[in-house]
Design a protein around this motif. Structure first.
Motif, short mmCIF file in Angstrom:
data_model
loop_
_atom_site.label_atom_id
_atom_site.label_comp_id
_atom_site.label_asym_id
_atom_site.label_seq_id
_atom_site.Cartn_x
_atom_site.Cartn_y
_atom_site.Cartn_z
N LEU A 7 68.16 65.71 -11.24
CA LEU A 7 68.60 65.11 -9.99
C LEU A 7 69.26 66.12 -9.06
CD1 LEU A 7 70.31 61.99 -11.62
CD2 LEU A 7 67.99 62.12 -10.71
N SER A 8 69.66 67.27 -9.56
CA SER A 8 70.40 68.25 -8.79
C SER A 8 69.51 68.96 -7.77
CB SER A 8 71.04 69.29 -9.71
OG SER A 8 71.97 68.66 -10.55
N GLU A 9 70.13 69.31 -6.64
CA GLU A 9 69.42 69.99 -5.56
C GLU A 9 68.78 71.28 -6.07
OE1 GLU A 9 70.46 71.96 -1.24
OE2 GLU A 9 71.73 70.36 -2.00
N GLY A 10 67.56 71.51 -5.68
CA GLY A 10 66.81 72.68 -6.13
C GLY A 10 66.00 72.39 -7.39
N TYR A 11 66.35 71.33 -8.10
CA TYR A 11 65.65 70.95 -9.33
C TYR A 11 65.11 69.52 -9.22
CZ TYR A 11 68.14 74.97 -11.23
OH TYR A 11 68.64 76.23 -11.45
N THR A 12 65.34 68.86 -8.11
CA THR A 12 64.99 67.45 -7.92
C THR A 12 63.53 67.18 -8.27
OG1 THR A 12 66.60 67.35 -6.14
CG2 THR A 12 65.06 65.52 -6.29
N GLY A 13 63.34 66.15 -9.10
CA GLY A 13 61.99 65.74 -9.46
C GLY A 13 61.43 66.46 -10.68
N ARG A 14 62.02 67.55 -11.10
CA ARG A 14 61.53 68.25 -12.29
C ARG A 14 61.83 67.37 -13.51
NH1 ARG A 14 63.92 73.88 -14.59
NH2 ARG A 14 62.68 73.87 -16.48
N THR A 15 60.88 67.25 -14.41
CA THR A 15 61.05 66.38 -15.57
C THR A 15 60.70 67.11 -16.86
OG1 THR A 15 58.79 65.54 -15.50
CG2 THR A 15 60.43 64.33 -14.21
N HIS A 16 61.17 66.54 -17.97
CA HIS A 16 60.81 67.05 -19.29
C HIS A 16 60.68 65.85 -20.23
CE1 HIS A 16 60.49 69.83 -22.64
NE2 HIS A 16 61.26 68.98 -23.31
N SER A 39 75.39 77.72 -14.31
CA SER A 39 76.39 76.82 -14.91
C SER A 39 75.93 76.25 -16.25
CB SER A 39 76.72 75.67 -13.94
OG SER A 39 75.63 74.80 -13.80
N VAL A 40 74.67 76.48 -16.61
CA VAL A 40 74.12 76.02 -17.88
C VAL A 40 74.22 77.17 -18.88
CG1 VAL A 40 72.03 75.18 -19.05
CG2 VAL A 40 72.54 74.42 -16.73
N SER A 41 74.77 76.89 -20.07
CA SER A 41 74.90 77.91 -21.10
C SER A 41 73.53 78.32 -21.64
CB SER A 41 75.76 77.39 -22.26
OG SER A 41 77.08 77.19 -21.85
N SER A 42 73.46 79.49 -22.26
CA SER A 42 72.18 79.96 -22.78
C SER A 42 71.58 78.97 -23.77
CB SER A 42 72.28 81.34 -23.40
OG SER A 42 73.53 81.64 -23.88
N THR A 83 73.33 59.10 -16.71
CA THR A 83 73.29 60.45 -16.19
C THR A 83 73.88 61.41 -17.20
OG1 THR A 83 73.54 59.59 -13.95
CG2 THR A 83 74.00 61.91 -14.26
N LEU A 84 73.17 62.51 -17.42
CA LEU A 84 73.61 63.59 -18.29
C LEU A 84 73.87 64.79 -17.39
CD1 LEU A 84 73.90 64.96 -21.13
CD2 LEU A 84 71.45 65.43 -21.01
N ARG A 85 75.06 65.41 -17.53
CA ARG A 85 75.39 66.59 -16.72
C ARG A 85 75.66 67.77 -17.64
NH1 ARG A 85 80.21 68.70 -14.70
NH2 ARG A 85 81.34 66.78 -15.07
N GLN A 88 76.71 72.14 -13.82
CA GLN A 88 76.58 71.47 -12.52
C GLN A 88 75.23 70.77 -12.35
OE1 GLN A 88 77.36 74.66 -9.75
NE2 GLN A 88 79.54 74.21 -9.73
N ILE A 89 74.41 70.78 -13.38
CA ILE A 89 73.06 70.19 -13.30
C ILE A 89 73.09 68.76 -13.83
CG2 ILE A 89 70.66 70.40 -14.05
CD1 ILE A 89 71.60 72.61 -12.13
N GLN A 90 72.63 67.83 -12.99
CA GLN A 90 72.58 66.43 -13.39
C GLN A 90 71.14 65.99 -13.63
OE1 GLN A 90 74.65 63.79 -10.76
NE2 GLN A 90 76.64 64.59 -11.37
N MET A 91 70.99 65.13 -14.64
CA MET A 91 69.68 64.57 -14.96
C MET A 91 69.87 63.14 -15.46
SD MET A 91 68.97 66.93 -18.30
CE MET A 91 69.70 68.36 -17.54
N ARG A 92 68.79 62.37 -15.43
CA ARG A 92 68.84 60.98 -15.87
C ARG A 92 67.79 60.77 -16.95
NH1 ARG A 92 68.25 58.63 -11.19
NH2 ARG A 92 66.01 58.75 -11.27
#
Length: 170
Positions: A7-16, A39-42, A83-85, A88-92
């Motif tokens: 859901l985060s800007e720059g990643y919007t719409g990307r799915t897995h 902001s995401v750990s390795s 929502t999973l964060r 700083q990256i949010q996803m649903r």
């Protein structure tokens, strides 16, 4: 099939799609689901499919793993629509045909995490504005002082050796 939708800007719409029993999420390439964001750990977290249940396990991430705003320190269930964060990256989590999880109710009787959390009065004040960059900072290691001291000792040894070498040549 369950899937995570960013859901985060720059990643919007990307799915897995979550097709394996275990999905690793992190910044580096060896993860099942790579999210190249600072902001995401390795190796940030793992998603486990246990029957119909989806469980998120934090891997001691630097900036934390949050489900519906609540930090998980070990593992916690993720329900459809929640929502999973990660940092700083949010996803649903989306699961076709599943009813979305009801929104969290906040009242004065809720027990929050002892490390801090949201108080009812804080919710009534509205948004706090921009995120403090110190919140998403890299963990500091106490080993830095040992490296500095080791470097100083090596410089002294090298300096003494050079001084001795120049004075013995005279």
């Amino acid at each position: 099939m369950a899937k995570l939708v960013l859901l985060s800007e720059g990643y919007t719409g990307r799915t897995h799609e979550l097709i394996a029993e275990k999905t690793t999420i992190g910044r580096v390439e060896d993860n099942t689901f790579q999210i190249a964001d600072p902001s995401v750990s390795s190796h940030h977290c793992e998603i486990h499919l246990r029957g119909a249940e989806v469980v998120v396990k934090d891997l001691n991430s630097t900036n934390g793993t949050f489900i519906e705003g609540g930090q998980i320190t070990t593992e916690g269930p993720l329900k459809p629509g929640q929502t999973l964060r990660l940092g700083q990256i949010q996803m649903r989590l989306e699961v076709p045909g599943a009813a979305p999880a009801p929104p969290k109710k906040v009242d004065s009787t809720m027990v929050m995490d002892k490390r801090g959390g949201v108080k009812l009065g804080d919710l009534e004040q509205g948004p706090r504005g921009a995120v403090d960059p110190k919140v998403f900072a890299k963990k500091k290691s106490g080993n830095n002082i040992y490296w500095i001291l080791g470097g100083v000792v090596m410089l002294i040894i090298i300096g003494a050796g050079l001084w001795f070498a120049f004075h013995s040549l005279k």
